[in-house]
Scaffold this motif. Structure first.
Motif, PDB file in Angstrom:
ATOM      1  N   MET A  28       1.038  -1.231  -0.040  1.00  0.00           N
ATOM      2  CA  MET A  28       0.024  -0.033   0.154  1.00  0.00           C
ATOM      3  C   MET A  28       0.845   1.204   0.026  1.00  0.00           C
ATOM      4  SD  MET A  28      -2.916  -1.111   2.656  1.00  0.00           S
ATOM      5  CE  MET A  28      -3.924  -2.698   2.355  1.00  0.00           C
ATOM      6  N   SER A  29       0.370   2.612  -0.142  1.00  0.00           N
ATOM      7  CA  SER A  29       1.016   3.728  -0.172  1.00  0.00           C
ATOM      8  C   SER A  29       1.551   4.243   1.262  1.00  0.00           C
ATOM      9  CB  SER A  29      -0.033   4.756  -1.070  1.00  0.00           C
ATOM     10  OG  SER A  29      -0.746   5.188  -0.232  1.00  0.00           O
ATOM     11  N   ILE A  30       0.779   3.572   2.171  1.00  0.00           N
ATOM     12  CA  ILE A  30       1.295   4.004   3.742  1.00  0.00           C
ATOM     13  C   ILE A  30       2.862   3.510   3.757  1.00  0.00           C
ATOM     14  CG2 ILE A  30       0.486   4.244   5.950  1.00  0.00           C
ATOM     15  CD1 ILE A  30      -1.346   5.310   3.904  1.00  0.00           C
ATOM     16  N   SER A  31       3.566   4.542   4.319  1.00  0.00           N
ATOM     17  CA  SER A  31       4.986   4.113   4.510  1.00  0.00           C
ATOM     18  C   SER A  31       5.020   3.224   5.556  1.00  0.00           C
ATOM     19  CB  SER A  31       5.566   5.559   5.415  1.00  0.00           C
ATOM     20  OG  SER A  31       5.173   5.775   6.393  1.00  0.00           O
ATOM     21  N   THR A  32       6.169   2.355   5.539  1.00  0.00           N
ATOM     22  CA  THR A  32       6.385   1.568   6.600  1.00  0.00           C
ATOM     23  C   THR A  32       6.423   2.061   8.022  1.00  0.00           C
ATOM     24  OG1 THR A  32       7.852   0.158   5.077  1.00  0.00           O
ATOM     25  CG2 THR A  32       8.107  -0.168   7.250  1.00  0.00           C
ATOM     26  N   ALA A  33       7.064   3.068   8.298  1.00  0.00           N
ATOM     27  CA  ALA A  33       6.970   3.826   9.573  1.00  0.00           C
ATOM     28  C   ALA A  33       5.827   4.097  10.353  1.00  0.00           C
ATOM     29  CB  ALA A  33       7.969   5.161   9.372  1.00  0.00           C
ATOM     30  N   LEU A  37       4.046   2.483  13.333  1.00  0.00           N
ATOM     31  CA  LEU A  37       3.505   3.102  14.591  1.00  0.00           C
ATOM     32  C   LEU A  37       2.151   2.786  14.741  1.00  0.00           C
ATOM     33  CD1 LEU A  37       4.773   6.804  13.926  1.00  0.00           C
ATOM     34  CD2 LEU A  37       5.356   5.475  15.899  1.00  0.00           C
ATOM     35  N   LEU A  38       1.309   2.666  13.958  1.00  0.00           N
ATOM     36  CA  LEU A  38      -0.108   2.140  14.157  1.00  0.00           C
ATOM     37  C   LEU A  38      -0.106   0.821  14.686  1.00  0.00           C
ATOM     38  CD1 LEU A  38      -1.636   3.485  10.759  1.00  0.00           C
ATOM     39  CD2 LEU A  38      -2.000   4.402  13.121  1.00  0.00           C
ATOM     40  N   LYS A  39       0.573   0.164  14.247  1.00  0.00           N
ATOM     41  CA  LYS A  39       0.773  -1.428  14.877  1.00  0.00           C
ATOM     42  C   LYS A  39       1.180  -1.580  16.102  1.00  0.00           C
ATOM     43  CE  LYS A  39       1.532  -3.474  10.338  1.00  0.00           C
ATOM     44  NZ  LYS A  39       2.296  -4.586   9.613  1.00  0.00           N
ATOM     45  N   ILE A  40       1.921  -0.629  16.524  1.00  0.00           N
ATOM     46  CA  ILE A  40       2.716  -0.628  17.983  1.00  0.00           C
ATOM     47  C   ILE A  40       1.260  -0.032  18.846  1.00  0.00           C
ATOM     48  CG2 ILE A  40       4.280   0.310  19.642  1.00  0.00           C
ATOM     49  CD1 ILE A  40       6.437   0.285  17.033  1.00  0.00           C
ATOM     50  N   ARG A  41       0.585   1.296  18.377  1.00  0.00           N
ATOM     51  CA  ARG A  41      -0.068   1.711  19.111  1.00  0.00           C
ATOM     52  C   ARG A  41      -1.353   0.801  19.549  1.00  0.00           C
ATOM     53  NH1 ARG A  41      -0.937   3.334  23.473  1.00  0.00           N
ATOM     54  NH2 ARG A  41      -2.840   4.805  23.927  1.00  0.00           N
ATOM     55  N   ALA A  42      -1.961   0.304  18.439  1.00  0.00           N
ATOM     56  CA  ALA A  42      -3.062  -0.837  18.683  1.00  0.00           C
ATOM     57  C   ALA A  42      -2.393  -1.816  19.605  1.00  0.00           C
ATOM     58  CB  ALA A  42      -3.546  -1.303  17.428  1.00  0.00           C
ATOM     59  N   CYS A  92      -6.515   5.435  14.840  1.00  0.00           N
ATOM     60  CA  CYS A  92      -6.114   4.009  15.529  1.00  0.00           C
ATOM     61  C   CYS A  92      -6.784   3.874  16.898  1.00  0.00           C
ATOM     62  CB  CYS A  92      -4.728   4.041  15.479  1.00  0.00           C
ATOM     63  SG  CYS A  92      -4.141   2.243  16.013  1.00  0.00           S
ATOM     64  N   GLU A  93      -6.748   4.715  17.775  1.00  0.00           N
ATOM     65  CA  GLU A  93      -7.414   4.552  18.974  1.00  0.00           C
ATOM     66  C   GLU A  93      -8.786   4.455  19.054  1.00  0.00           C
ATOM     67  OE1 GLU A  93      -5.673   7.484  21.950  1.00  0.00           O
ATOM     68  OE2 GLU A  93      -3.763   6.617  21.703  1.00  0.00           O
ATOM     69  N   ALA A  94      -9.385   5.446  17.984  1.00  0.00           N
ATOM     70  CA  ALA A  94     -10.855   5.415  17.859  1.00  0.00           C
ATOM     71  C   ALA A  94     -11.453   4.094  17.720  1.00  0.00           C
ATOM     72  CB  ALA A  94     -11.385   6.435  17.044  1.00  0.00           C
ATOM     73  N   LEU A  95     -10.657   3.395  16.542  1.00  0.00           N
ATOM     74  CA  LEU A  95     -11.253   2.067  15.931  1.00  0.00           C
ATOM     75  C   LEU A  95     -10.886   1.050  16.903  1.00  0.00           C
ATOM     76  CD1 LEU A  95     -10.467   2.399  12.042  1.00  0.00           C
ATOM     77  CD2 LEU A  95     -12.492   2.637  13.469  1.00  0.00           C
ATOM     78  N   SER A 116      -5.914  11.381   1.969  1.00  0.00           N
ATOM     79  CA  SER A 116      -6.764  10.975   0.744  1.00  0.00           C
ATOM     80  C   SER A 116      -7.802  10.103   1.251  1.00  0.00           C
ATOM     81  CB  SER A 116      -5.908  10.770  -0.471  1.00  0.00           C
ATOM     82  OG  SER A 116      -5.559   9.557  -0.344  1.00  0.00           O
ATOM     83  N   PRO A 117      -8.816  10.061   0.413  1.00  0.00           N
ATOM     84  CA  PRO A 117      -9.833   8.707   0.609  1.00  0.00           C
ATOM     85  C   PRO A 117      -9.004   7.384   0.427  1.00  0.00           C
ATOM     86  CG  PRO A 117     -10.722  10.649  -0.534  1.00  0.00           C
ATOM     87  CD  PRO A 117      -9.424  10.787  -0.534  1.00  0.00           C
ATOM     88  N   VAL A 118      -8.144   7.142  -0.351  1.00  0.00           N
ATOM     89  CA  VAL A 118      -7.680   6.047  -0.544  1.00  0.00           C
ATOM     90  C   VAL A 118      -6.832   5.460   0.767  1.00  0.00           C
ATOM     91  CG1 VAL A 118      -5.714   4.598  -1.829  1.00  0.00           C
ATOM     92  CG2 VAL A 118      -7.559   5.940  -3.141  1.00  0.00           C
ATOM     93  N   GLU A 119      -6.012   6.686   1.145  1.00  0.00           N
ATOM     94  CA  GLU A 119      -5.076   6.572   2.305  1.00  0.00           C
ATOM     95  C   GLU A 119      -6.013   6.194   3.577  1.00  0.00           C
ATOM     96  OE1 GLU A 119      -1.263   9.356   1.210  1.00  0.00           O
ATOM     97  OE2 GLU A 119      -3.142  10.238   1.957  1.00  0.00           O
ATOM     98  N   GLN A 120      -7.177   6.619   3.491  1.00  0.00           N
ATOM     99  CA  GLN A 120      -8.138   6.386   4.719  1.00  0.00           C
ATOM    100  C   GLN A 120      -8.217   4.911   4.863  1.00  0.00           C
ATOM    101  OE1 GLN A 120     -11.275   9.189   5.027  1.00  0.00           O
ATOM    102  NE2 GLN A 120     -10.136  10.881   3.799  1.00  0.00           N
ATOM    103  N   VAL A 121      -8.646   4.630   3.594  1.00  0.00           N
ATOM    104  CA  VAL A 121      -9.151   3.002   3.593  1.00  0.00           C
ATOM    105  C   VAL A 121      -7.817   2.236   3.981  1.00  0.00           C
ATOM    106  CG1 VAL A 121      -9.825   1.219   1.772  1.00  0.00           C
ATOM    107  CG2 VAL A 121     -10.941   3.550   1.788  1.00  0.00           C
ATOM    108  N   GLU A 122      -6.710   2.422   3.379  1.00  0.00           N
ATOM    109  CA  GLU A 122      -5.465   1.772   3.763  1.00  0.00           C
ATOM    110  C   GLU A 122      -5.238   1.668   5.138  1.00  0.00           C
ATOM    111  OE1 GLU A 122      -3.123   2.286  -0.781  1.00  0.00           O
ATOM    112  OE2 GLU A 122      -2.463   3.522   0.944  1.00  0.00           O
ATOM    113  N   ILE A 123      -5.286   2.825   5.571  1.00  0.00           N
ATOM    114  CA  ILE A 123      -4.848   3.115   7.000  1.00  0.00           C
ATOM    115  C   ILE A 123      -5.807   2.089   8.166  1.00  0.00           C
ATOM    116  CG2 ILE A 123      -4.775   4.950   9.093  1.00  0.00           C
ATOM    117  CD1 ILE A 123      -3.092   6.747   7.219  1.00  0.00           C
ATOM    118  N   THR A 124      -7.098   2.558   7.737  1.00  0.00           N
ATOM    119  CA  THR A 124      -8.094   1.619   8.279  1.00  0.00           C
ATOM    120  C   THR A 124      -7.897   0.176   8.189  1.00  0.00           C
ATOM    121  OG1 THR A 124      -9.860   3.486   8.055  1.00  0.00           O
ATOM    122  CG2 THR A 124     -10.629   1.230   8.570  1.00  0.00           C
ATOM    123  N   LEU A 125      -7.503  -0.264   7.218  1.00  0.00           N
ATOM    124  CA  LEU A 125      -7.264  -1.745   7.072  1.00  0.00           C
ATOM    125  C   LEU A 125      -6.019  -2.097   7.870  1.00  0.00           C
ATOM    126  CD1 LEU A 125      -8.111  -4.426   5.859  1.00  0.00           C
ATOM    127  CD2 LEU A 125      -6.859  -3.810   3.818  1.00  0.00           C
TER     128      LEU A 125
END
Length: 152
Positions: A28-33, A37-42, A92-95, A116-125
């Motif tokens: 996906m377009s979301i950076s590894t970093a 961060l999201l994986k660690i916080r969840a 991330c915290e909200a979900l 962007s909308p695509v990034e929103q979907v990617e991050i949510t996934l």
């Protein structure tokens, strides 16, 4: 704590879709970093030592400074995070805490303003996937490996 069962050994074919989903996140377009961060916080919120043990070294490898990782649990109080990181961490915290937040409008608005909308979907996934992994690992009491000095 004792591991309840090894889900990969018990049901390897059942785990294949989860592994494939995880592999797709890297494309996906979301950076590894940001992903780390999201994986660690969840994983912090969910109390998943197994996933934290996996994703903290990956975050350092992705270039996230240790000082930033040290304050991730208190990201709201730290100037170390960008506007985009704050928006993604809030989402991330909200979900992850959806039973209490209901994926609130203020978290989503900040998130939608930053991506962007695509990034929103990617991050949510990404967030959805790590929450699923956390539930599998915590549910079956997956044990992260220990170094000899850790067991003292």
């Amino acid at each position: 704590m004792t591991q309840r069962l090894d889900y990969f050994d018990t049901a390897p074919d059942t785990m294949k879709p989860m592994v494939a989903l995880e592999e797709s996140l890297a494309r996906m377009s979301i950076s590894t970093a940001m992903r780390e961060l999201l994986k660690i916080r969840a994983s912090q919120i969910n109390g998943c030592a197994y996933c934290l043990n996996m994703h903290l070294p990956a975050a350092r490898k992705a270039g996230i400074p240790q000082r930033k990782l040290d304050v991730l649990a208190a990201w709201r109080e730290s100037p170390a995070f960008t506007v985009q990181e704050r928006a993604a961490l809030g989402w991330c915290e909200a979900l992850t805490r959806i039973e209490t937040t209901g994926a609130d409008d203020s978290s989503f608005t900040a998130f939608a303003d930053a991506f962007s909308p695509v990034e929103q979907v990617e991050i949510t996934l990404i967030i959805t996937t790590i929450n699923a992994w956390n539930r599998i690992a915590v549910g079956f009491r997956s044990q992260h490996p220990l170094e000899a000095q850790d067991a003292a």
